[in-house]
Enzyme design. Structure first.
Site, mmCIF file in Angstrom:
data_model
loop_
_atom_site.group_PDB
_atom_site.id
_atom_site.type_symbol
_atom_site.label_atom_id
_atom_site.label_comp_id
_atom_site.label_asym_id
_atom_site.label_seq_id
_atom_site.Cartn_x
_atom_site.Cartn_y
_atom_site.Cartn_z
ATOM 1 N N TYR A 127 60.516 -91.134 -7.652
ATOM 2 C CA TYR A 127 60.487 -90.107 -8.704
ATOM 3 C C TYR A 127 59.848 -88.852 -8.133
ATOM 4 O O TYR A 127 58.734 -88.886 -7.625
ATOM 5 C CB TYR A 127 59.668 -90.631 -9.887
ATOM 6 N N THR A 157 60.824 -81.334 -17.824
ATOM 7 C CA THR A 157 61.019 -81.851 -16.467
ATOM 8 C C THR A 157 62.315 -82.647 -16.372
ATOM 9 O O THR A 157 62.889 -83.060 -17.365
ATOM 10 C CB THR A 157 59.859 -82.764 -16.046
ATOM 11 N N HIS A 212 48.678 -84.995 -21.210
ATOM 12 C CA HIS A 212 50.005 -84.678 -20.697
ATOM 13 C C HIS A 212 51.059 -84.389 -21.759
ATOM 14 O O HIS A 212 52.071 -83.745 -21.476
ATOM 15 C CB HIS A 212 50.497 -85.835 -19.819
#
Length: 771
Positions: free
Chosen positions: A588, A601, A472
């Site tokens: 979230y 993001t 990630h």
């Protein structure tokens, strides 16, 4: 062996007659072709740099400006208003040129400067235009005249035929919100989660921070926002990802699934051959920048920065912080099968291996009967466990010799491939259970058969099913999703298979076979591997997963209700969570900030005062249907507003995160920031967007739908939910939680999601809405 001879360019021996050279013409040919390929890539990169560097103009426009200026000179007019003469006076080579040559050279310099000035002006105007975001807040289908003019100007100044990175220099910087705005939005987001006493206390903490420490921290952030391309992204990458010391498996890495209903071929090697070839075609397009930049409204560009590190990238462990290693090129992939590691060359004779040739290479690995060397089988568990033991082991046992060479081959590979010996997918008597097992396998596998540090691991199962597991830190899920969409579509609709299920094409049997990696792993290192495997195994066994293909209705039906599909799903998740736990929680939802340069993001805090009011109304049978519909409409509008604010730089969490980082650099403690950033996200959600709809013809091929992907739970007592809106009639949910928590159950939550979706749609049906 033939491949051994080809590996040597020349040999020589000392003879009585002198030195006898024996050249290997095939080896020299391979060297020449390899060098030719490298130079072609360099020239392409230089060409693209020039094209991107002058965008939105084109290199050919320079010639047009030069010709126009020269033409005006011959008509005895001076478009430069005396500047050409000024340049001519100061030419350092004027003593060596005739008067006419000096005039031509001066005109050429002026034309070039004028051309560059026009480019910079166009870029500045485009950057200012792209800084306007009020168009996102207009009611859908009701575009104002101001927005129409703005769109027209954006199209005029956007240029034609952009390359992948053409818009990067024109993208605006992420704006830094004011402290008071962030405090207001934060308090608004937590109000429905706190009682009166708790909210009063939190308001006091926020007020104290806003008036005292906050402005000092904000001053440093303003400096960074002026200096850096993005005031968030580098700190986000470092502190959220690379400095994390816990396992990245389950906690950080995520996965993507194959087609839900279709497996194009049951032959493992054939599926691998086509997919690997498709990935390399994508990499070729990436290197040439032929991938179209993602555009909103078909004209507003999004940042393409994250694409650069898809391939040839590895996360390198460190004791204090990891690092991302990215290579400009890699000519091989690393393959794992039954405990053994291999290097497989992607090119031969200066060309990419065909799908059929790749299939044959993969089949050679599958047919190999060799056994793992001591410590080799579970070596990759080091990448699945805690980061510090892995960093220490890498430094102590992989610093030189064959271990260093073999590790280099893995870390410098284009990507990692796992040839899994299990069968996965929707199959058997219980397809739902098998789908859940498929998701768990993609997320963590056996914990030692994926190299979790690679940018992505491509997984091919024994029955031809595939998937991808991605690290990630280097990029977010939409980037991997873009690659994965291309691979799935190219595999099935362009490359295809013959009647027997094998890849199409011919085979060059002179291609050297894959090379088995060798290791010398000492007992002490094997102990570290065993320990890391135990940590990873415990983590994997604690993950509960449920994949829910929701087929009752999809995006088409929701749009008929004149509701945003994302807002509809998010409010349904709020209702499902309340029914599951009897309370609301901090939620979230990931949104992109790629409207800005190097954007990644931002968090949409989906649990709002409006969504809570609607959920309570839904659970109260005494409230009229019309009131429930009104509350749902308010909740939907609020969610869309929150999402748009997050996309346009008006979020809460990235600003608070950066303020916290500054406070740590300054060595000051903030009770407010400490408390805010320690709150767990008990409901973490994300949508997997379909970005290349044109690649899939769901009308003629309705079964070729992807199931999307998922990730592990963020909180020990919370849920992770990923969803993908597929076509007009289907929504796929991926739900994760921890088995060890008595508060969560993935299948139970899935049932609540299903019922909540149906109940909300029933509001519109009973309200006689035109569906």
């Amino acid at each position: 062996m033939a491949e051994a001879h080809q590996a040597v360019a020349f040999q020589f021996t000392i003879t009585p007659e002198g030195i006898d050279f024996r050249l290997s013409h095939e080896a020299l040919r391979q060297v020449y072709l390899s060098g030719l390929r490298s130079w072609k890539k360099k020239l392409t990169r230089i060409k693209n740099t020039v094209i991107t560097g002058v965008y939105p103009a084109s290199p050919s426009s320079w010639l047009f400006v030069v010709v126009a200026i020269l033409a005006t000179l011959y008509t005895r007019s001076d478009p430069s208003m005396g500047l050409i003469n000024k340049i001519q006076e100061h030419l350092p080579v004027s003593g060596y040129l005739s008067h006419q040559s000096q005039t031509l050279l001066s005109a050429l310099l002026f034309a070039t400067l004028l051309w560059l000035a026009v480019i910079l002006t166009m870029r500045y105007i485009l950057k200012q235009l792209l800084s306007y975001h009020r168009w996102m807040f207009e009611v859908h289908g009701r575009m104002s005249n101001k927005t129409k003019v703005w769109l027209a100007l954006v199209r005029i100044f956007s240029g034609r035929k952009p390359l992948l990175y053409s818009y990067q220099a024109s993208l605006p910087h992420l704006p830094l919100p004011a402290i008071k705005d962030t405090m207001r939005r934060f308090l608004e987001s937590v109000h429905p989660l706190l009682d009166d006493e708790q909210f009063k206390r939190m308001s006091a903490l926020a007020s104290d921070f806003e008036n005292n420490l906050g402005p000092k921290l904000q001053w440093y952030l303003k400096l960074k926002a002026l200096w850096a391309s993005n005031y968030v992204s580098d700190w986000w990458e470092e502190y959220i990802y690379l400095r994390g010391r816990s396992p990245i498996m389950v906690n950080s890495n995520y996965y993507g699934m194959d087609f839900l209903y279709v497996t194009p071929t049951p032959i493992q090697a054939a599926r691998a051959g086509n997919a690997i070839h498709a990935m390399m075609l994508y990499r070729r397009k990436l290197n040439r920048e032929e991938i179209k930049p993602l555009l909103v409204q078909d004209c507003v560009p999004m940042c393409s920065d994250q694409y650069e590190r898809i391939f040839n990238t590895t996360r390198i462990p460190g004791e204090n912080s990891d690092a991302i290693q990215h290579m400009q090129d890699s000519k091989h992939i690393a393959v794992f099968h039954r405990g053994c590691f291999w290097r497989l060359w992607l090119y031969h004779g200066g060309r990419l291996l065909s799908p059929r040739e790749m299939e044959c290479q993969i089949q050679k690995i599958l047919d190999d009967t060799g056994i793992p060397q001591p410590g080799e089988e579970k070596l990759a568990a080091l990448t699945a466990g805690d980061r510090i033991p892995w960093a220490k082991a890498r430094k102590a046992y992989f610093g030189n010799g064959k271990n260093r060479q073999s590790l280099d081959i893995i870390e410098k590979a284009a990507f990692f491939v796992c040839l899994d010996d299990s069968e996965q997918g929707m199959m058997g008597e219980d397809p739902g259970k098998s789908l859940d097992a498929y998701a768990k396998s993609l997320l963590h596998g056996k914990t030692y058969d994926r190299w979790f540090d690679k940018s992505f691991t491509f997984i091919v199962y024994k029955n031809g099913k595939t998937g991808v597991n991605a690290e990630h830190s280097w990029a977010d899920a939409p980037i991997v999703s873009h690659l994965w969409e291309y691979v799935l579509a190219t595999d099935c609709f362009q490359l295809g298979y013959n009647e027997d299920g094998h890849c199409k094409g011919d085979v060059d049997f002179t291609i050297p076979p894959p090379h088995r990696l060798t290791w010398d792993i000492p007992k002490e290192c094997q102990d570290v591997i065993t320990s890391s495997h135990a940590v990873a195994q415990a983590l994997a066994e604690d993950v509960d997963f449920h994949v829910l293909p929701f087929r009752e209705f999809g995006k088409g039906c929701i749009k008929k209700c004149k509701i945003s599909p994302d807002a509809f799903i998010q409010i349904a998740l709020q209702l499902a969570h309340y029914r599951d736990k009897g309370k609301f929680c901090l939620t979230y939802e990931a949104s992109m900030t790629r409207l800005f340069r190097e954007g990644r993001t931002e968090t949409v805090r989906s649990c709002s005062k409006q969504s809570c009011a609607f959920v309570r109304a839904m659970e109260n049978n005494r409230i009229e249907l019309s009131e429930k519909l009104r509350l749902f409409q308010l909740a939907s509008e609020k969610h869309q507003h929150l999402y748009r604010m997050a996309m346009t730089g008006g979020g809460v969490d990235r600003h608070l995160f950066c303020l916290y980082v500054v406070s740590k650099y300054l060595g000051v403690d903030s009770p407010f920031l400490k408390e805010v950033l320690s709150e767990p996200w008990r409901l973490s959600t994300s949508q997997t967007p379909v970005q290349q709809v044109e690649l899939f013809d769901l009308v003629n091929h309705p079964d070729y739908v992807s199931c999307g992907g998922g990730f592990g739970p963020v909180a020990d007592d919370g849920y992770g939910v990923s969803y993908m809106i597929v076509g007009e009639e289907m929504i796929n949910f991926h739900i994760s939680c921890k088995i060890s928590s008595s508060e969560t159950n993935a299948h139970r939550f899935g049932r609540h999601i299903h019922q909540s979706m149906m109940d909300i749609l029933a509001l519109f049906s009973n309200g006689k809405k035109n569906l």
